[in-house]
Design a protein around this motif. Structure first.
Motif, PDB file in Angstrom:
ATOM      1  N   ALA A  63      16.985  -3.395 -34.991  1.00  0.00           N
ATOM      2  CA  ALA A  63      15.590  -3.739 -35.285  1.00  0.00           C
ATOM      3  C   ALA A  63      15.126  -4.903 -34.415  1.00  0.00           C
ATOM      4  O   ALA A  63      13.992  -4.910 -33.928  1.00  0.00           O
ATOM      5  CB  ALA A  63      15.435  -4.081 -36.764  1.00  0.00           C
ATOM      6  N   SER A  67      12.138  -4.730 -31.806  1.00  0.00           N
ATOM      7  CA  SER A  67      11.008  -5.674 -31.826  1.00  0.00           C
ATOM      8  C   SER A  67      10.784  -6.280 -30.454  1.00  0.00           C
ATOM      9  O   SER A  67       9.638  -6.453 -30.023  1.00  0.00           O
ATOM     10  CB  SER A  67      11.267  -6.793 -32.829  1.00  0.00           C
ATOM     11  OG  SER A  67      11.778  -6.277 -34.010  1.00  0.00           O
ATOM     12  N   CYS A  70       9.094  -3.707 -28.297  1.00  0.00           N
ATOM     13  CA  CYS A  70       7.691  -3.529 -28.697  1.00  0.00           C
ATOM     14  C   CYS A  70       6.837  -4.720 -28.281  1.00  0.00           C
ATOM     15  O   CYS A  70       5.755  -4.557 -27.726  1.00  0.00           O
ATOM     16  CB  CYS A  70       7.600  -3.359 -30.207  1.00  0.00           C
ATOM     17  SG  CYS A  70       8.133  -1.751 -30.743  1.00  0.00           S
ATOM     18  N   ALA A  71       7.330  -5.913 -28.566  1.00  0.00           N
ATOM     19  CA  ALA A  71       6.509  -7.105 -28.350  1.00  0.00           C
ATOM     20  C   ALA A  71       6.275  -7.357 -26.864  1.00  0.00           C
ATOM     21  O   ALA A  71       5.152  -7.659 -26.460  1.00  0.00           O
ATOM     22  CB  ALA A  71       7.167  -8.315 -29.003  1.00  0.00           C
ATOM     23  N   LYS A  77       2.550  -7.901 -28.141  1.00  0.00           N
ATOM     24  CA  LYS A  77       2.327  -9.317 -28.414  1.00  0.00           C
ATOM     25  C   LYS A  77       0.912  -9.744 -28.003  1.00  0.00           C
ATOM     26  O   LYS A  77       0.253 -10.491 -28.726  1.00  0.00           O
ATOM     27  CB  LYS A  77       3.373 -10.139 -27.655  1.00  0.00           C
ATOM     28  CG  LYS A  77       3.467 -11.593 -28.069  1.00  0.00           C
ATOM     29  CD  LYS A  77       4.674 -12.236 -27.408  1.00  0.00           C
ATOM     30  CE  LYS A  77       4.394 -13.647 -26.964  1.00  0.00           C
ATOM     31  NZ  LYS A  77       3.542 -13.729 -25.762  1.00  0.00           N
ATOM     32  N   VAL A  88       2.554  -0.649 -36.969  1.00  0.00           N
ATOM     33  CA  VAL A  88       3.102  -1.146 -38.232  1.00  0.00           C
ATOM     34  C   VAL A  88       2.773  -0.173 -39.370  1.00  0.00           C
ATOM     35  O   VAL A  88       3.600   0.065 -40.256  1.00  0.00           O
ATOM     36  CB  VAL A  88       2.571  -2.563 -38.525  1.00  0.00           C
ATOM     37  CG1 VAL A  88       3.032  -3.036 -39.888  1.00  0.00           C
ATOM     38  CG2 VAL A  88       3.047  -3.527 -37.455  1.00  0.00           C
TER      39      VAL A  88
END
Lengths: 215, 225
Positions: A63, A67, A70-71, A77, A88
């Motif tokens: 995870a 993240s 993704c960010a 971000k 989300v």
């Protein structure tokens, strides 16, 4: 063209200025480094014997990696917040999907005990149903399935199978099959399928039982 | 196209790559990106069904999971993880190159990404052929016991999960390779620059999602404990 331009519900002051955020190269390198370190960590965790904790830990590391991707790689971000919302929101629905299914699995035993479903399963298994499939039985089962298929479509394949079944199970089917054989294929199918779909279903089940004996 | 409006002032001039139903490039890019995210949402939901199937089977048959996964090649899985992570990095750098109108860098990074994807598929090919050779196949095709492998429980179910999940992921990698090739051809034509790079960015989003899914597949399938 109107004087006001909106993007995602917000008024844009300089519409032709194409806004984008360019992240420094260094940041991408750092993220890649972190991802590789975390990969090594995942592998290390799998060798360290953490017992029941190993799955949650592995998922936690995954995870964190996800993240990071993704960010930074997917620019969430600095992106429009609505894209973050979509992402989300998806995860929320996945969480609902998972948790409700797992609740069901968790409650299964209690329900089975209460309704004695388990005994019923056992009977089925003892009768040689699919639940009892072991490794060794797989090819046998394949053969049985083939045989069952051949038997199930008895219209086309000889009288012996057809007759045996027709007498065993109910009038509706007996008629359907009987006509079929007497009059030929065209009519047979129309009648058999139309009148007694339930009968056809049954016809396959006994074939399943017979087949292993035959081989 | 570099002469078209970038700064303020020239409001009437439309860039050739701006579709007529959009007012601005920002709006067009925002719409395209939102569409891509919605597509990615459906992708995540599709894979979530397979992940849930995995968890259910693992919940019911933990020992079978543990014994069957030993026959997957951890090294191959780890190598593929690293290769995909690097390809994600090169893809991100390709998008950055497009953002800064650096076409040579964009093309170079796309090629690196393609190379990594190719390595991934070659490794997958060797893994799959080893599995097929040993009869470790899904469902009723399973016949590893004829090849001298005795696995406890229901290994044919494990391999069904393995082949379905990695297979669908592999298809995504192949599709991604196709799209990256197309983007490379367009980049060679000089289609992309700081004012117009949403196609590169969306390709990047897709590619990162493929990477994301592998990030979860790897520990779940190869590193069961």
């Amino acid at each position: 063209m109107g004087s006001q331009v909106y993007v995602n519900g917000k008024e844009i002051e300089n519409p032709h200025e194409f806004h984008h955020h360019v992240a420094p190269k260094k940041q991408y390198v750092q993220v890649l480094g972190a991802l590789l370190v975390l990969t090594v960590l995942t592998v290390a965790v799998s060798y360290a014997d953490l017992g029941p904790l190993s799955l949650p830990v592995a998922m936690l590391v995954a995870a964190v990696k996800a993240s990071l991707v993704c960010a930074f790689f997917m620019h969430l971000k600095d992106d429009d917040r609505f894209n973050v919302f979509v992402f989300v929101g998806t995860l929320l629905f996945v969480a609902i999907f998972f948790s409700f299914t797992l609740f069901d699995l968790g409650a299964r035993n209690a329900v089975n005990d209460e309704q004695k479903t388990f005994e019923y399963w056992n009977d089925e298994a003892a009768a040689g149903n699919a639940l009892k499939v072991g490794v060794d039985h797989v090819p046998e089962k394949a053969a049985a399935l083939k045989a069952a298929h051949a038997g199930g479509h008895g219209d086309g394949h000889g009288g012996d199978h057809g007759d045996a079944k027709a007498e065993g199970h109910g009038d509706a089917k007996a008629e359907g099959h009987g006509d079929a054989k007497a009059e030929g294929h065209g009519d047979a199918k129309a009648e058999g399928h139309g009148d007694a779909p339930a009968g056809e279903h049954e016809a396959k089940a006994p074939a399943n039982h017979e087949a292993p004996g035959g081989h | 196209m570099s002469t078209t409006s970038h700064g303020s002032g020239q409001h009437e001039e439309y860039p050739p790559y701006l579709a007529h139903h959009f007012d601005t490039m920002g709006q067009q890019a925002g719409a395209a990106k939102l569409g891509m995210w919605l597509f990615l949402a459906t992708e995540i939901l599709m894979f979530s069904g397979l992940f849930l199937a995995y968890f259910i089977i693992r919940y019911f048959y933990p020992d079978m999971m543990l014994s069957a996964h030993e026959f997957l090649q951890k090294e191959a899985g780890a190598l593929n993880t690293v290769v995909l992570l690097i390809s994600s990095y090169t893809m991100a750098m390709a998008v950055r190159a497009a953002q800064t109108s650096n076409t040579p860098s964009l093309k170079r990074n796309l090629l690196w990404t393609l190379l990594c994807a190719g390595i991934f598929m070659v490794v997958k090919y060797f893994e799959y052929s080893a599995k097929i050779e040993h009869g470790m196949l899904p469902g009723r095709f399973y016949e590893a016991h004829y090849h001298g492998y005795e696995l406890v429980g229901l290994p044919h179910i494990f391999f069904a999960v393995y082949f379905t999940m990695t297979g669908l992921h592999g298809v995504h990698v192949l599709v991604g390779m196709g799209i990256i090739t197309w983007i490379y051809i367009r980049a060679s034509r000089g289609d992309f620059h700081s004012g117009n790079y949403i196609a590169v960015e969306n390709t990047g989003l897709y590619w990162h999602l493929v990477d994301l899914i592998w990030i979860f597949l790897f520990p779940l399938l190869y590193l069961v404990r």
